[in-house]
Design a protein around this motif. Structure first.
Motif, mmCIF file in Angstrom:
data_model
loop_
_atom_site.group_PDB
_atom_site.id
_atom_site.type_symbol
_atom_site.label_atom_id
_atom_site.label_comp_id
_atom_site.label_asym_id
_atom_site.label_seq_id
_atom_site.Cartn_x
_atom_site.Cartn_y
_atom_site.Cartn_z
ATOM 1 N N ARG A 14 12.116 1.687 -21.792
ATOM 2 C CA ARG A 14 11.487 1.576 -23.112
ATOM 3 C C ARG A 14 10.010 1.370 -22.907
ATOM 4 O O ARG A 14 9.528 0.236 -22.815
ATOM 5 N N GLU A 37 8.015 -9.183 -19.279
ATOM 6 C CA GLU A 37 8.146 -8.079 -20.234
ATOM 7 C C GLU A 37 7.508 -8.434 -21.571
ATOM 8 O O GLU A 37 6.761 -7.626 -22.156
ATOM 9 N N TYR A 70 6.105 0.685 -23.027
ATOM 10 C CA TYR A 70 5.503 -0.344 -23.885
ATOM 11 C C TYR A 70 4.137 0.027 -24.427
ATOM 12 O O TYR A 70 3.536 -0.743 -25.147
ATOM 13 N N ASP A 79 12.179 -1.241 -14.312
ATOM 14 C CA ASP A 79 13.304 -0.528 -14.941
ATOM 15 C C ASP A 79 13.255 -0.665 -16.461
ATOM 16 O O ASP A 79 13.459 0.311 -17.192
ATOM 17 N N ARG A 80 12.972 -1.866 -16.940
ATOM 18 C CA ARG A 80 12.903 -2.091 -18.393
ATOM 19 C C ARG A 80 11.753 -1.321 -19.018
ATOM 20 O O ARG A 80 11.888 -0.743 -20.101
ATOM 21 N N ASP A 95 12.084 -11.527 -18.277
ATOM 22 C CA ASP A 95 11.912 -11.607 -19.736
ATOM 23 C C ASP A 95 10.489 -12.006 -20.096
ATOM 24 O O ASP A 95 9.859 -11.406 -20.977
#
Length: 197
Positions: free
Chosen positions: A194, A37, A196, A189-190, A34
């Motif tokens: 999506r 990211e 950035y 993966d994140r 988190d």
């Protein structure tokens, strides 16, 4: 026969440690993802520092983000750097300011508010890593520890700490690279799901 038994014991101990941290550190690993990211989506970068084998791990993990983590996964380069890469800066700082400041000094020049610093120390006691973590906190850079033993005193300077509960350097390092890969794979993966930027 003695060496084969010792080898088997090494592998069992390493596997047991990984199983343990897999159970105990899962929530913290997700929190680390988190933080990373959030930093990257806000224009920040990931930085890594450590000594010896942990310096090599710093370079390894930064490269996984900057270049490629998984060979069949295409994505943009992700902002990451190891503070261990520049021999001239390391030796210059060691000569002019002392070895305890070899990560702190470049961090103060390269780090920005909102970045993330991973401090890697298998003992939790590497003074130069602790000084870099302290400096990062002063600069509002998130601090993540990949640590061993009890994690202290480095753990006290970390926003989040992934502590491998063992004191044997080789076993701790094996877990550090497994943890690093897990964090970066989840993060990747994140960022693919999506993008950035």
């Amino acid at each position: 026969m003695l060496e084969t038994a010792r080898f088997a014991a090494m592998m069992t101990r390493s596997a047991d440690l990984k199983r343990r941290i897999g159970n105990e550190l899962a929530d913290t690993v997700v929190q680390v993802v988190d933080v990373c990211e959030t930093s990257l989506r806000g224009g920040g970068k990931l930085m890594f520092c450590g000594n010896g084998g942990s310096a090599a791990d710093s370079q390894h993990l930064a490269t996984e983000m900057l270049i490629r983590l998984r060979p069949k996964t295409e994505r943009q380069s992700i902002a990451a750097l190891a503070l261990t890469l520049d021999a001239a800066a390391l030796t210059g700082c060691g000569n002019d300011y002392g070895y305890d400041r070899v990560f702190e000094r470049p961090l103060r020049g390269l780090g920005r508010r909102g970045d993330v610093l991973f401090g890697i120390t298998t003992s939790g006691r590497s003074v130069n890593v602790i000084r870099a973590l302290e400096a990062a906190r002063d600069m509002e850079i998130s601090t993540i520890g990949l640590l061993g033993g009890t994690g202290e005193p480095a753990s006290s300077q970390c926003d989040l700490a992934l502590v491998v509960p063992d004191t044997e350097t080789a076993r701790v390092q094996e877990c550090h690279i497994a943890l690093g890969h897990a964090v970066l794979e989840l993060l990747e993966d994140r960022l693919i799901a999506r993008p950035y930027r």
